[in-house]
Design a protein around this motif. Structure first.
Motif, PDB file in Angstrom:
ATOM      1  N   MET A   1      25.410   0.460  -6.341  1.00 14.16           N
ATOM      2  CA  MET A   1      25.116   1.892  -6.460  1.00 14.16           C
ATOM      3  C   MET A   1      23.746   2.225  -5.910  1.00 14.16           C
ATOM      4  O   MET A   1      22.858   1.365  -5.862  1.00 14.16           O
ATOM      5  N   SER A   2      23.586   3.478  -5.509  1.00 17.19           N
ATOM      6  CA  SER A   2      22.289   3.918  -5.006  1.00 17.19           C
ATOM      7  C   SER A   2      22.234   5.440  -4.963  1.00 17.19           C
ATOM      8  O   SER A   2      23.268   6.117  -4.991  1.00 17.19           O
TER       9      SER A   2
ATOM     10  N   LYS B   1      30.770   5.926   8.716  1.00 17.14           N
ATOM     11  CA  LYS B   1      30.438   6.998   9.656  1.00 17.14           C
ATOM     12  C   LYS B   1      31.624   7.938   9.831  1.00 17.14           C
ATOM     13  O   LYS B   1      31.465   9.166   9.842  1.00 17.14           O
ATOM     14  N   ARG B   2      32.827   7.377   9.962  1.00 16.47           N
ATOM     15  CA  ARG B   2      34.021   8.213  10.127  1.00 16.47           C
ATOM     16  C   ARG B   2      34.279   9.061   8.878  1.00 16.47           C
ATOM     17  O   ARG B   2      34.570  10.260   8.975  1.00 16.47           O
TER      18      ARG B   2
ATOM     19  N   PHE C   1      23.030  11.573   4.270  1.00 16.80           N
ATOM     20  CA  PHE C   1      22.488  10.890   3.095  1.00 16.80           C
ATOM     21  C   PHE C   1      23.565  10.139   2.320  1.00 16.80           C
ATOM     22  O   PHE C   1      23.235   9.223   1.562  1.00 16.80           O
ATOM     23  N   THR C   2      24.821  10.468   2.533  1.00 13.49           N
ATOM     24  CA  THR C   2      25.880   9.596   1.996  1.00 13.49           C
ATOM     25  C   THR C   2      25.855   8.275   2.735  1.00 13.49           C
ATOM     26  O   THR C   2      25.946   7.206   2.121  1.00 13.49           O
ATOM     27  N   GLN C   3      25.710   8.327   4.043  1.00 19.40           N
ATOM     28  CA  GLN C   3      25.588   7.081   4.811  1.00 19.40           C
ATOM     29  C   GLN C   3      24.378   6.274   4.354  1.00 19.40           C
ATOM     30  O   GLN C   3      24.454   5.054   4.194  1.00 19.40           O
ATOM     31  N   ARG C   4      23.276   6.962   4.124  1.00 21.90           N
ATOM     32  CA  ARG C   4      22.053   6.250   3.730  1.00 21.90           C
ATOM     33  C   ARG C   4      22.216   5.618   2.345  1.00 21.90           C
ATOM     34  O   ARG C   4      21.784   4.479   2.120  1.00 21.90           O
ATOM     35  N   ALA C   5      22.819   6.356   1.421  1.00 21.48           N
ATOM     36  CA  ALA C   5      23.011   5.819   0.059  1.00 21.48           C
ATOM     37  C   ALA C   5      23.928   4.602   0.069  1.00 21.48           C
ATOM     38  O   ALA C   5      23.668   3.613  -0.634  1.00 21.48           O
ATOM     39  N   ILE C   6      24.972   4.646   0.875  1.00 22.65           N
ATOM     40  CA  ILE C   6      25.889   3.495   0.963  1.00 22.65           C
ATOM     41  C   ILE C   6      25.185   2.299   1.602  1.00 22.65           C
ATOM     42  O   ILE C   6      25.339   1.156   1.149  1.00 22.65           O
TER      43      ILE C   6
END
Length: 276
Positions: free
Chosen positions: A179-180, A236-237, A266-271
């Motif tokens: 999680m992040s 990304k997709r 920021f979803t990409q960054r959190a993942i």
């Protein structure tokens, strides 16, 4: 500007606070006060009385009971930030707490006060949705538990009813979860222009957004597109159109369209942070 006149009481227990709340029409509970007091000084809130619950011991602390983490509503942001138990089992909350205000705010403000205030740009709500937390609400007539998904009703609006107070946050422990929390903050206030919380398991993802709408929200379309494939290409997709701008707010800091774009970024960054 000065506040209007008000009475002040210091509660010694949850039941004492509830009795004072029932006996004083228009009273407000005071935990850390870092959201309520500024509102009072601006005359945006004019409670008839303040009931100070900051010294109520039963509202404080972090513990594990079986497969559930229980956080007292009076636990401060600093206690969240420095909790070894949370760092081990629920690190997203110390991450979120680290973004809140400054040391003074973190040492006085409480998780329960922040959640009950329900500021649409607050950090905790997205994490609570992604964690599928629930909230214990107590009144003189009994108690009930409300899921995070049903707790946040809108801007500064929650499921807490008159005569109730939030006493505990319950978080299920999910073995092996990653999680992040990733955030694009306003440079002065540090409130979220966009904040994204992710909880990743082998069976799927939970993704939630704060700062962008009238309340925090789950990004269910992103969750469905991700499945349990957290590869860079699939992430990304899945995040290309993370959220409909029509569901978001626009203001002088960011348009709804820009917030929608940031939600994907920021979803990409959190993942990426969660899987690093």
């Amino acid at each position: 500007m000065y506040t209007t006149d008000f009475d002040y009481y210091r509660a010694t227990s949850v039941q004492d606070a509830l009795q004072l709340l029932a006996a004083n029409d228009g009273a407000k509970l005071l935990a850390g006060g870092h959201s309520l007091v500024p509102s009072m000084k601006l005359r945006l809130a004019s409670p008839s009385a303040l009931i100070d619950i900051s010294q109520v011991a039963e509202l404080q602390g972090i513990r594990q009971e079986g497969e559930t983490l229980i956080i007292g509503a009076g636990t401060t942001h600093a206690q969240i930030l420095h909790s070894d138990l949370l760092k081990q089992l629920c690190p997203i909350l110390p991450e979120a707490a680290d973004w809140i205000g400054d040391p003074m705010v973190r040492n006085c403000g409480t998780i329960g006060g922040a959640l009950a205030h329900a500021d649409p740009a607050a950090d905790y709500p997205a994490s609570m949705l992604a964690l599928e937390a629930s909230f214990k609400l107590v009144s003189q007539t009994g108690e009930r538990v409300v899921a995070a998904a049903d707790f946040f009703h809108g801007m500064f609006e929650t499921a807490v009813q008159e005569g109730e107070m939030l006493t505990e946050i319950h978080i299920p422990v999910v073995a092996g979860a990653k999680m992040s929390y990733a955030k694009f903050p306003h440079p002065a206030s540090h409130y979220a222009i966009v904040g994204v919380a992710v909880v990743l398991t082998g069976s799927g993802a939970k993704v939630a957004l704060t700062g962008a709408g009238a309340k925090a929200m789950r990004l269910e379309s992103v969750e469905a597109a991700l499945g349990s494939d957290y590869s860079e290409a699939n992430v990304k997709r899945a995040t290309e159109n993370a959220v409909d701008p029509g569901l978001l707010l626009g203001d002088r800091f960011a348009s709804a369209e820009y917030r929608a774009h940031l939600a994907g970024v920021f979803t990409q960054r959190a993942i990426a942070q969660a899987t690093a």
